[in-house]
Motif scaffolding. Sequence first.
Motif, PDB file in Angstrom:
ATOM      1  N   MET A 148     -26.541 -34.414 -37.464  1.00  0.00           N
ATOM      2  CA  MET A 148     -26.477 -35.595 -35.845  1.00  0.00           C
ATOM      3  C   MET A 148     -25.225 -35.728 -35.725  1.00  0.00           C
ATOM      4  SD  MET A 148     -28.681 -38.068 -35.048  1.00  0.00           S
ATOM      5  CE  MET A 148     -29.109 -38.863 -36.716  1.00  0.00           C
ATOM      6  N   PRO A 149     -24.170 -35.619 -36.156  1.00  0.00           N
ATOM      7  CA  PRO A 149     -22.998 -35.947 -36.048  1.00  0.00           C
ATOM      8  C   PRO A 149     -22.589 -34.736 -34.522  1.00  0.00           C
ATOM      9  CG  PRO A 149     -22.548 -35.944 -37.994  1.00  0.00           C
ATOM     10  CD  PRO A 149     -23.480 -35.746 -37.735  1.00  0.00           C
ATOM     11  N   SER A 150     -22.631 -33.415 -34.571  1.00  0.00           N
ATOM     12  CA  SER A 150     -22.318 -33.244 -33.967  1.00  0.00           C
ATOM     13  C   SER A 150     -23.533 -33.362 -32.959  1.00  0.00           C
ATOM     14  CB  SER A 150     -22.449 -31.581 -33.992  1.00  0.00           C
ATOM     15  OG  SER A 150     -24.313 -31.213 -34.408  1.00  0.00           O
ATOM     16  N   PHE A 151     -24.593 -33.337 -32.758  1.00  0.00           N
ATOM     17  CA  PHE A 151     -25.225 -33.988 -31.367  1.00  0.00           C
ATOM     18  C   PHE A 151     -24.590 -35.685 -30.369  1.00  0.00           C
ATOM     19  CE2 PHE A 151     -29.453 -36.823 -30.169  1.00  0.00           C
ATOM     20  CZ  PHE A 151     -29.837 -36.179 -29.149  1.00  0.00           C
ATOM     21  N   VAL A 152     -25.107 -36.773 -31.492  1.00  0.00           N
ATOM     22  CA  VAL A 152     -24.069 -37.967 -31.038  1.00  0.00           C
ATOM     23  C   VAL A 152     -22.834 -37.302 -30.491  1.00  0.00           C
ATOM     24  CG1 VAL A 152     -23.434 -39.985 -31.725  1.00  0.00           C
ATOM     25  CG2 VAL A 152     -25.474 -39.127 -32.560  1.00  0.00           C
ATOM     26  N   GLN A 153     -22.193 -36.903 -31.120  1.00  0.00           N
ATOM     27  CA  GLN A 153     -21.022 -36.360 -30.318  1.00  0.00           C
ATOM     28  C   GLN A 153     -20.442 -35.750 -28.811  1.00  0.00           C
ATOM     29  OE1 GLN A 153     -17.354 -36.968 -31.298  1.00  0.00           O
ATOM     30  NE2 GLN A 153     -16.956 -36.878 -29.086  1.00  0.00           N
ATOM     31  N   ALA A 154     -22.001 -35.205 -29.613  1.00  0.00           N
ATOM     32  CA  ALA A 154     -22.143 -34.087 -27.827  1.00  0.00           C
ATOM     33  C   ALA A 154     -22.676 -35.820 -26.571  1.00  0.00           C
ATOM     34  CB  ALA A 154     -23.395 -33.227 -27.734  1.00  0.00           C
ATOM     35  N   LEU A 155     -22.906 -36.425 -26.844  1.00  0.00           N
ATOM     36  CA  LEU A 155     -23.841 -37.289 -25.998  1.00  0.00           C
ATOM     37  C   LEU A 155     -22.877 -38.969 -25.518  1.00  0.00           C
ATOM     38  CD1 LEU A 155     -27.112 -38.546 -28.011  1.00  0.00           C
ATOM     39  CD2 LEU A 155     -26.770 -37.529 -25.699  1.00  0.00           C
ATOM     40  N   THR A 156     -21.654 -38.588 -26.380  1.00  0.00           N
ATOM     41  CA  THR A 156     -20.560 -39.105 -26.717  1.00  0.00           C
ATOM     42  C   THR A 156     -19.463 -38.908 -25.485  1.00  0.00           C
ATOM     43  OG1 THR A 156     -19.826 -38.818 -28.394  1.00  0.00           O
ATOM     44  CG2 THR A 156     -20.792 -41.158 -28.032  1.00  0.00           C
ATOM     45  N   THR A 157     -19.421 -37.609 -25.606  1.00  0.00           N
ATOM     46  CA  THR A 157     -18.369 -37.407 -25.136  1.00  0.00           C
ATOM     47  C   THR A 157     -18.762 -36.355 -23.867  1.00  0.00           C
ATOM     48  OG1 THR A 157     -17.297 -35.099 -27.077  1.00  0.00           O
ATOM     49  CG2 THR A 157     -17.444 -34.285 -24.629  1.00  0.00           C
ATOM     50  N   HIS A 158     -20.461 -35.947 -23.051  1.00  0.00           N
ATOM     51  CA  HIS A 158     -20.631 -36.553 -21.843  1.00  0.00           C
ATOM     52  C   HIS A 158     -21.064 -37.514 -21.339  1.00  0.00           C
ATOM     53  CE1 HIS A 158     -19.401 -32.131 -22.421  1.00  0.00           C
ATOM     54  NE2 HIS A 158     -20.424 -31.656 -22.931  1.00  0.00           N
ATOM     55  N   GLY A 159     -20.865 -39.055 -21.467  1.00  0.00           N
ATOM     56  CA  GLY A 159     -21.077 -39.738 -21.539  1.00  0.00           C
ATOM     57  C   GLY A 159     -22.695 -40.359 -20.733  1.00  0.00           C
ATOM     58  N   LEU A 160     -23.243 -39.301 -21.703  1.00  0.00           N
ATOM     59  CA  LEU A 160     -24.982 -38.978 -21.879  1.00  0.00           C
ATOM     60  C   LEU A 160     -25.449 -41.089 -22.253  1.00  0.00           C
ATOM     61  CD1 LEU A 160     -25.837 -35.878 -21.970  1.00  0.00           C
ATOM     62  CD2 LEU A 160     -25.048 -37.330 -20.127  1.00  0.00           C
ATOM     63  N   LEU A 161     -24.585 -42.138 -22.762  1.00  0.00           N
ATOM     64  CA  LEU A 161     -25.035 -42.981 -23.643  1.00  0.00           C
ATOM     65  C   LEU A 161     -25.123 -44.148 -22.683  1.00  0.00           C
ATOM     66  CD1 LEU A 161     -24.867 -42.501 -27.155  1.00  0.00           C
ATOM     67  CD2 LEU A 161     -26.591 -42.343 -26.059  1.00  0.00           C
ATOM     68  N   GLU A 162     -25.964 -44.704 -22.071  1.00  0.00           N
ATOM     69  CA  GLU A 162     -25.515 -46.297 -21.357  1.00  0.00           C
ATOM     70  C   GLU A 162     -25.742 -47.621 -21.994  1.00  0.00           C
ATOM     71  OE1 GLU A 162     -26.982 -47.304 -16.695  1.00  0.00           O
ATOM     72  OE2 GLU A 162     -28.095 -46.131 -17.650  1.00  0.00           O
ATOM     73  N   PRO A 163     -25.409 -48.390 -22.161  1.00  0.00           N
ATOM     74  CA  PRO A 163     -25.758 -49.390 -22.859  1.00  0.00           C
ATOM     75  C   PRO A 163     -26.803 -50.203 -22.013  1.00  0.00           C
ATOM     76  CG  PRO A 163     -23.721 -49.366 -22.794  1.00  0.00           C
ATOM     77  CD  PRO A 163     -23.949 -48.385 -22.178  1.00  0.00           C
ATOM     78  N   PHE A 164     -27.908 -51.307 -22.329  1.00  0.00           N
ATOM     79  CA  PHE A 164     -29.001 -51.552 -21.935  1.00  0.00           C
ATOM     80  C   PHE A 164     -29.394 -52.893 -22.272  1.00  0.00           C
ATOM     81  CE2 PHE A 164     -31.573 -49.398 -24.601  1.00  0.00           C
ATOM     82  CZ  PHE A 164     -33.161 -50.468 -24.655  1.00  0.00           C
ATOM     83  N   THR A 165     -29.224 -53.493 -21.307  1.00  0.00           N
ATOM     84  CA  THR A 165     -30.098 -55.089 -21.797  1.00  0.00           C
ATOM     85  C   THR A 165     -31.308 -55.431 -21.452  1.00  0.00           C
ATOM     86  OG1 THR A 165     -28.108 -56.283 -22.203  1.00  0.00           O
ATOM     87  CG2 THR A 165     -30.012 -57.803 -22.117  1.00  0.00           C
ATOM     88  N   LEU A 166     -32.255 -55.288 -22.080  1.00  0.00           N
ATOM     89  CA  LEU A 166     -33.628 -56.189 -21.766  1.00  0.00           C
ATOM     90  C   LEU A 166     -33.766 -57.066 -22.327  1.00  0.00           C
ATOM     91  CD1 LEU A 166     -36.359 -54.390 -21.161  1.00  0.00           C
ATOM     92  CD2 LEU A 166     -37.604 -54.707 -23.906  1.00  0.00           C
ATOM     93  N   GLU A 167     -34.624 -58.225 -20.499  1.00  0.00           N
ATOM     94  CA  GLU A 167     -35.040 -59.680 -21.409  1.00  0.00           C
ATOM     95  C   GLU A 167     -36.357 -59.238 -20.744  1.00  0.00           C
ATOM     96  OE1 GLU A 167     -32.819 -62.244 -18.700  1.00  0.00           O
ATOM     97  OE2 GLU A 167     -31.420 -62.072 -19.736  1.00  0.00           O
ATOM     98  N   VAL A 168     -37.007 -60.650 -21.331  1.00  0.00           N
ATOM     99  CA  VAL A 168     -38.627 -60.727 -21.347  1.00  0.00           C
ATOM    100  C   VAL A 168     -39.239 -61.680 -21.375  1.00  0.00           C
ATOM    101  CG1 VAL A 168     -41.035 -59.812 -23.057  1.00  0.00           C
ATOM    102  CG2 VAL A 168     -38.517 -57.718 -22.615  1.00  0.00           C
ATOM    103  N   GLU A 169     -39.761 -61.954 -19.423  1.00  0.00           N
ATOM    104  CA  GLU A 169     -40.692 -63.378 -19.635  1.00  0.00           C
ATOM    105  C   GLU A 169     -41.771 -62.832 -20.489  1.00  0.00           C
ATOM    106  OE1 GLU A 169     -41.203 -67.099 -16.378  1.00  0.00           O
ATOM    107  OE2 GLU A 169     -41.255 -64.952 -15.598  1.00  0.00           O
ATOM    108  N   ARG A 170     -41.802 -64.657 -21.806  1.00  0.00           N
ATOM    109  CA  ARG A 170     -42.483 -64.800 -22.548  1.00  0.00           C
ATOM    110  C   ARG A 170     -43.429 -65.552 -21.217  1.00  0.00           C
ATOM    111  NH1 ARG A 170     -38.512 -66.211 -26.586  1.00  0.00           N
ATOM    112  NH2 ARG A 170     -38.080 -64.477 -27.369  1.00  0.00           N
ATOM    113  N   PRO A 171     -45.119 -65.717 -21.867  1.00  0.00           N
ATOM    114  CA  PRO A 171     -45.992 -67.082 -21.414  1.00  0.00           C
ATOM    115  C   PRO A 171     -45.614 -68.137 -21.266  1.00  0.00           C
ATOM    116  CG  PRO A 171     -47.171 -65.069 -22.703  1.00  0.00           C
ATOM    117  CD  PRO A 171     -45.704 -65.243 -23.532  1.00  0.00           C
TER     118      PRO A 171
END
Length: 231
Positions: A148-171
């Motif tokens: 796992m560490p080498s996979f995640v390191q590759a993602l972070t090294t190349h800036g491939l992880l983007e934070p996101f926020t999800l907002e859901v309107e309830r009924p």
Amino acid sequence: MLQLLNNIDHKDLRVVTERGARWGDNVMSAPVIPEEFRKLQAHYPIVFQPDGCGSFQPIVLFGLKQGENLFLTEDGWTADYLPLSMQRMPFSIGIAGDELRMMVDMASPRIGGEADGVAVFMPHGGSTEFVEHANSVLCTLHEGLERMPSFVQALTTHGLLEPFTLEVERPDGSFGKLSGLSMIHEERLAALDAQTVGLLHQADFLYYIYMAIASMSNLSKLIQRHLSQEA
């Protein structure tokens, strides 16, 4: 209460294999390894959660709030594939020197009574198919976590992880908010040069990345399930 699994102390041990909240399945997410992304992406969104040590852990979402598992019904788990980290319960791996040991959590709600669940050992002390499968699951998880560490390191090294926020309107007009997670940044992936893409492919990381991207189509389905329960 972790104990080293053995056929003397645990000769009569039985484990409940049914799925439900009473057995600890009422969780909104579970950690996963890249090797199971292909099976996971058919059912769950695969996202990335900070691990508290400056890196990330891939997880799948079962719900949008704590204690919510939208894949649980009175009949059990509705998806065809159960993440390995859920399959392994109540077992885990212990390490003694260079040797891997199979541990059992005797405080787990999956520990059955005399007539509940599946036997771990046969009457003469041999391992059942159930515990052999559990051991195989643990070995696969252990090997995946080591890579796992080498996979995640590759993602972070190349800036491939983007934070996101999800907002859901309830009924009722209120809003639910899910934050603190990241997903694959598709535009940055598309902008990578051929050499970098080639290296990711050689490491088998590109395949996992595309599986994670494909899995995000399940997010809208998860939202709809969430809203139908909130209605």
